[in-house]
Scaffold this motif. Sequence first.
Motif, short mmCIF file in Angstrom:
data_model
loop_
_atom_site.label_atom_id
_atom_site.label_comp_id
_atom_site.label_asym_id
_atom_site.label_seq_id
_atom_site.Cartn_x
_atom_site.Cartn_y
_atom_site.Cartn_z
N PRO A 178 0.78 -1.04 0.11
CA PRO A 178 -0.09 0.10 -0.02
C PRO A 178 0.85 1.29 -0.21
O PRO A 178 2.07 1.27 0.54
N GLN A 184 2.59 8.66 -1.87
CA GLN A 184 1.48 9.28 -2.40
C GLN A 184 1.86 10.58 -3.02
O GLN A 184 1.27 11.29 -3.88
N ASN A 212 -3.42 0.41 -8.49
CA ASN A 212 -4.92 0.86 -8.56
C ASN A 212 -4.79 2.07 -7.59
O ASN A 212 -5.72 3.14 -7.74
N GLN A 213 -4.08 2.11 -6.34
CA GLN A 213 -4.22 3.44 -5.47
C GLN A 213 -3.43 4.74 -6.15
O GLN A 213 -3.96 5.69 -5.99
N GLU A 214 -2.41 4.50 -7.02
CA GLU A 214 -1.77 5.42 -7.78
C GLU A 214 -2.95 6.04 -8.76
O GLU A 214 -3.04 7.35 -8.99
N GLU A 216 -6.10 6.09 -8.57
CA GLU A 216 -7.20 6.73 -7.86
C GLU A 216 -6.59 8.25 -7.30
O GLU A 216 -7.33 9.06 -7.47
#
Length: 343
Positions: A178, A184, A212-214, A216
């Motif tokens: 994560p 981030q 997927n976090q990137e 978003e």
Amino acid sequence: MSGVAINRFSRRKFLKAAGAAPLILMDFKAQNAFINTVDGKIKPAELGPALIHEHVLVDFIGADKISSDRWQHEDVIKKVLPYLLEVKKKGIKSIVECTPAFIGRDVRLLQKLAVASGLKLVTNTGYYGASDNKYLPAWAFTETAEALAARWISEYENGIDGTNVKPGFIKTGVNSGPLSALHQKLVTAAALTHLKTGLTICSHTGPALPANQEIEILKKLGVDPKAFVWVHANGTREEIVNTAKSGCWVSLDGIGDEDKSVTANGELILFLKKEGFFNQLLISHDAGWYRPGEPGGGEFRGYTTISDKVIPYLKANGLREKEVQQLMVHNPANAFTVSVRKL
């Protein structure tokens, strides 16, 4: 603009290696579309058959110790140039050189190699946070995303390290789990840089979770995932398909010379084609790697497996000539054309 003919000599050589018929010329709508190389802007159709993730020199000593004094251009050129000339004979016309700042990015060296080899080389801006931040400069920990983006935008507008070389993409990197708050921030800085410059974001990522976090983060800032290259994309086929549905580029860029690697990557390429994601695929070797501090620059891996093994494998399993072009010519040019992509 209408397509510009690919260099005939390079095209013939590439097609001979790949077993393909003559390439179809590219057709870009924007009259002023361009890609930044170390020798200046080119039209997207001039990129030709391209490898989108390779390295000339990498130095893993760490951001606090790295210095260009650790290598001599003459030594690197002597080692690397034969490999560049070898892949040029296979028909490859351009190489996207993915070594970031503080790991050995040296644009003056790349300019010399571009002239000596006749290849078009593309370099980058951005910072690399993977490997637990060993390759981040001190200010990356303390500055805001906006301040980091301003540094990268300045390289795009004014040149890198006092030269006139402009970056052709943004290179960042995150750990495989994560996203941390720091990572981030790096992705946010990359998004802000893209919105100002139109440079594509290539992020060393790996698994689907951080990818997927990137994505978003990019979407929240109004950046279309089409501006994002999922570097070292891996996971289950279901995970890759689900992430590809965002519209991002799926980069299979760790292709090795072993038959197992060729077959596994070839099967995945054909699977993603069947699933409808062929126009989002990018392939490369992540090869090269002259290493300062090792005798003779250490072991260097060449860039020819795709031409020698992967393309023949794909064609033997049903890939058509125009699809070879899509994979090796159209997709790289579409991915690296400088263009702001907003949602």
